[in-house]
Write a protein that holds these residues in place. Structure first.
Motif, PDB file in Angstrom:
ATOM      1  N   GLY A  40       0.776  -1.220   0.000  1.00 14.30           N
ATOM      2  CA  GLY A  40       0.000   0.000   0.000  1.00 14.30           C
ATOM      3  C   GLY A  40       0.811   1.275   0.000  1.00 14.30           C
ATOM      4  O   GLY A  40       0.249   2.356   0.195  1.00 14.30           O
ATOM      5  N   ARG A  41       2.097   1.169  -0.218  1.00 14.94           N
ATOM      6  CA  ARG A  41       2.940   2.373  -0.179  1.00 14.94           C
ATOM      7  C   ARG A  41       3.574   2.638  -1.538  1.00 14.94           C
ATOM      8  O   ARG A  41       3.385   1.891  -2.494  1.00 14.94           O
ATOM      9  N   GLY A  42       4.335   3.722  -1.611  1.00 13.95           N
ATOM     10  CA  GLY A  42       5.040   4.044  -2.845  1.00 13.95           C
ATOM     11  C   GLY A  42       6.270   3.185  -3.025  1.00 13.95           C
ATOM     12  O   GLY A  42       6.627   2.372  -2.178  1.00 13.95           O
ATOM     13  N   LEU A  43       6.920   3.352  -4.158  1.00 19.52           N
ATOM     14  CA  LEU A  43       8.113   2.570  -4.458  1.00 19.52           C
ATOM     15  C   LEU A  43       9.353   3.284  -3.961  1.00 19.52           C
ATOM     16  O   LEU A  43       9.493   4.494  -4.127  1.00 19.52           O
TER      17      LEU A  43
ATOM     18  N   GLN B  37      -1.310   1.068 -10.958  1.00 20.22           N
ATOM     19  CA  GLN B  37      -1.108  -0.225 -10.333  1.00 20.22           C
ATOM     20  C   GLN B  37      -2.432  -0.752  -9.800  1.00 20.22           C
ATOM     21  O   GLN B  37      -3.074  -0.111  -8.966  1.00 20.22           O
ATOM     22  N   PHE B  91       0.712   6.154  -9.606  1.00 17.70           N
ATOM     23  CA  PHE B  91       2.005   6.613  -9.113  1.00 17.70           C
ATOM     24  C   PHE B  91       2.669   7.520 -10.138  1.00 17.70           C
ATOM     25  O   PHE B  91       2.599   7.294 -11.347  1.00 17.70           O
ATOM     26  N   GLN B 106       4.204   8.795  -3.291  1.00 15.82           N
ATOM     27  CA  GLN B 106       3.475   7.809  -2.486  1.00 15.82           C
ATOM     28  C   GLN B 106       2.202   7.332  -3.171  1.00 15.82           C
ATOM     29  O   GLN B 106       1.550   6.414  -2.691  1.00 15.82           O
ATOM     30  N   ARG B 109      -4.562   6.940  -4.440  1.00  7.80           N
ATOM     31  CA  ARG B 109      -5.459   5.804  -4.549  1.00  7.80           C
ATOM     32  C   ARG B 109      -6.839   6.306  -4.924  1.00  7.80           C
ATOM     33  O   ARG B 109      -7.495   6.983  -4.137  1.00  7.80           O
TER      34      ARG B 109
END
Lengths: 112, 113
Positions: A40-43, B37, B91, B106, B109
């Motif tokens: 659930g987080r960024g890369l 994603q 993203f 981050q 969503r």
């Protein structure tokens, strides 16, 4: 289109063990990058290895690149529970103006 | 040096509404990339922009989706007439130039109800 493919899809190990993930790609590249993503987080960018490099280290991470086999591996040594995450490789095409293309990732679970 | 900033972090839209996702790249970065994603999947490339130019939009759906990166201000990913299938994490990444590290925000969503 060019894509990195990670292998295995999922990996479960115990704390202290080493984890190895592999990535294969299809066409020539300029560089290959590895990323980590917590649920659930960024890369988070881990490491970039250029096509003229064969191995690179960063802390407990070791990345290798074999351009003849079009493959790369990411080794995490002495794994910790905090290493639990998905790991992705991303490649560019050896051509200016192209974006990174990601594989589907390896999900690593490290249990204590 | 702040990282890549995306907002909002969470966005809920009803079917048929518009969604606007913003991305401010890292300072000094002029290349912006958008990815989508879906749960349990990897990142799918959507569009690559440099200031005032779309470099590669081969991953963008032909309809309802558009992106811009103006001379001033953040990059915007715009989705018109959203449908449930647009629900995903979006993203943004930025880099200084070609062939350098790309750093990610981050994510936003998006949930379409």
């Amino acid at each position: 289109s060019q894509q990195g493919e990670e292998d295995p899809q999922a990996l479960s190990i115990q704390e202290g063990e080493n984890a190895t993930m592999n990535c294969s790609y299809k066409t020539s590249i300029n560089n290959l990058q590895w990323y980590r993503q917590n649920s659930g987080r960024g890369l988070v960018h881990l490491i970039l290895i250029r096509s003229n490099e064969r191995e690179k280290h960063s802390g407990r991470l070791r990345v290798t690149l074999d351009t003849s086999k079009k493959s790369s591996s990411l080794l995490i040594t002495a794994s910790r529970a905090a290493d639990t995450a998905s790991y992705f490789c991303a490649t560019d095409a050896n051509q200016a103006g192209t974006a990174l293309i990601f594989g589907k990732g390896t999900t690593l679970s490290v249990s204590s | 040096n702040a990282g890549v900033m995306q907002n909002p972090r969470h966005l809920v839209r009803r079917r048929g509404q518009e969604a606007r996702l913003r991305c401010s790249p890292m300072k000094g970065h002029s290349h912006v990339y958008w990815y989508r994603q879906l749960p349990e999947e990897g990142l799918k490339f959507m569009v690559y922009l440099q200031k005032e130019n779309i470099i590669d939009e081969s991953g963008m759906p032909k309809e309802r989706f558009s992106a811009e990166f103006p001379k001033e201000g953040p990059s915007i990913l715009r989705i018109q007439q959203v449908v449930r299938g647009d629900s995903a994490a979006y993203f943004c990444a930025s880099s200084e130039q070609d062939y350098t590290e790309a750093f990610f925000g981050q994510g936003t969503r998006l949930t379409v109800v």
